[in-house]
Every structure is written in C-alpha cells, then in structure tokens.
Design an enzyme around this catalytic site. Sequence first.
Site, PDB file in Angstrom:
ATOM      1  CG  ASN A 205      -0.292  -0.038   2.530  1.00  0.00           C
ATOM      2  OD1 ASN A 205       0.771   0.568   2.723  1.00  0.00           O
ATOM      3  ND2 ASN A 205      -0.882  -0.734   3.482  1.00  0.00           N
ATOM      4  CE  LYS A 207       2.332   3.865   8.410  1.00  0.00           C
ATOM      5  NZ  LYS A 207       1.510   3.629   9.626  1.00  0.00           N
ATOM      6  CD  GLU A 208       2.202  -2.542   3.463  1.00  0.00           C
ATOM      7  OE1 GLU A 208       1.823  -3.282   4.386  1.00  0.00           O
ATOM      8  OE2 GLU A 208       1.877  -2.717   2.271  1.00  0.00           O
ATOM      9  CG  ASP A 269      -5.666  -9.747   2.790  1.00  0.00           C
ATOM     10  OD1 ASP A 269      -4.442  -9.595   2.638  1.00  0.00           O
ATOM     11  OD2 ASP A 269      -6.207  -9.764   3.904  1.00  0.00           O
TER      12      ASP A 269
END
Length: 324
Positions: A205, A207-208, A269
């Site tokens: 995502n 942020k990651e 997911d």
Amino acid sequence: MDLPEVVKIVDSFKDKKICIIGDLMLDKYIYGDVERISPEAPIPVVKISSESFSPGGAGNVANNVASLGGSAFIVGVIGQDSSGENLLLAFKERNINTEGIIIDTTKKTIEKTRVIARGQHMIRIDSENDTYIDKKHEKKIFEYINAHLNKFDCIVISDYAKGTLTGALTRKIIDFSNKHKIPVIVDPKPQHASFYKNAFILTPNQKEAEQISGVTKDIIKMGKKIKKQLNCNVLITQGAQGMTLFEGNKTQHFPAKPKEVFDVAGAGDTVVAGIALSLACGAPLKIAATIANHAAGIVVGKVGTATTSIEELKTDILENGIDQ
C-alpha cells in the site's frame, strides 16, 4: 483485450491452485449488548450473545482465493492450542487446503479478538508471539513447497511480520519458484523488503511503499525506486485513489471505482487474490491488475473485511468496463 476475453479469464479462476504462505491468524468476533457501566471502572459491560471465527492474516488471502472459485493451499505455522483448532476448522469450512500448516508447540496461535456491541467496535485484543520460526520449521515449510510445487499455478507470500517468513525461507521460495517459472506475488512488510528481491510482483500500500522506498508523496518515484531496488514489478494500492502498476518501463494508474461505502479493510488481500488467480489463468499483468481493481472495488463497497465471488466480479466488469 476486450470484455468477453476478460470475463473468460474470470470464469477460468475455478480450480486454479494458489499456494499462500505467510503469517496465520485467527480473527475472533465477540458480539453482545451494552446495558450498563461497570461499577469497577468507567467502562461498558458487554453481555455476550454470540461469537464467530474467521481466518486472518495470510488466511484472509486464502479466503479471498476460495471465494473467487480458486483452490487455496495455505502454508504457515500455528500453535497447539484451541485457537489453532478453531483456525483449522475455519479453513476447512471454507474448503481451504490445510496440509501445509505446521504445528509449533513452542508458539501460540496468533489471535485477534474484536468485541462488538450494538454495531460498534468496542475493543481489539491481540494475542501473539512474533519471534521468527526456527530452522526446523523453515525446513518443513520448504519441504512442503518442494513436494507440491508442480501442482501450484501461482504462489503468494503474505507477510505480517509475525515470524513465519524469515529471510532465508523467503529467498529460497522465490528462487525455487522462479526456477520453475511459477509467479510469486508478495504482499510485503517494509522491514523485510530485502527478502523479496526477484519476486514477480510486490503489492505494497502507499504507506508501505513510502517506507520501502524512502520516498514520500510521489507515487511514481516510489514505484520506480522499489522496482529497481528489488528487481520486480510493483503495484502500489492507494485506497480511494485506486492503484498504480509499474511493469517494465510502463506505468499505469487504475482509478478506484466510486462506492457509497468505502471500507478498505481486507481490500489488499482481495487485490492479491485477484492478481494471483488472473496470472494463474495466463492473463497479462495489466489485465490481472484491472481484474484485481474491480474485485477490490466490490469489497470496499461492503462493510468490514469482506470477499467477492466470480459472479459479482463478472457483473462488475460487464457493467463498468475495463481500464486499458
């Protein structure tokens, strides 16, 4: 690729065999009612009326694969406890193959308990041990992959940084799968970025992606840096802003589908499951991302962690078209 061809790919999801390796968790939900405040402290007293269990962590990817008609093979570690037994039962209820689950008597099964009263989420209680598995259990996991690799159409690595995925194990799985031309999709944790080099695609995502790349705000710079750094394709999911694919020298943005409800719980997911099944059917990566974007769009339109089905997905694609 036109709409009928994309729909044909979705129809081909049935019985495609997807192996999901990662951190297994039990999601426990306790439902009840609140009628008074505790005399011991200024907190509500919840009178329990029911409870339910569902697969969490990597198990939710398997749940999404199964709900889309695929054959899900879950691989990971649980403890020898009641939470582990409930997790195995939850997998079996969803027709998810559990032969790759290993019991580690030194660890507790990770359990996340949510207390919900009158439709309100009151509290979440986490019980976990996030120490890395030992060499013995690493070996057991790889032996399972080695013995069954020829029947898998795609492999998913679902990392929640709870100890199942060590650097040695992850690199070995990626190298082995690449050798046998089986695509590996990684749902990453930033602190393990170096584990994922040479995977087929990473799906962080935003942020990651910022944490892995060290770049903030600029999605294009993030994706290109991660792609170069880890030698893999990259799909950055951006919630209500959609997702951006970095493949070869090309970058493509897929806008999110407008929804009255926008609950991103579990949507990542769903994206991973959609890409895995599409690649297993031989779809080009751009089409796999398109299909995954439609699947995620359906799920964010539902409250809570949800899944979708082949029929829902086909209807959504036919009604809304595809991004080319």
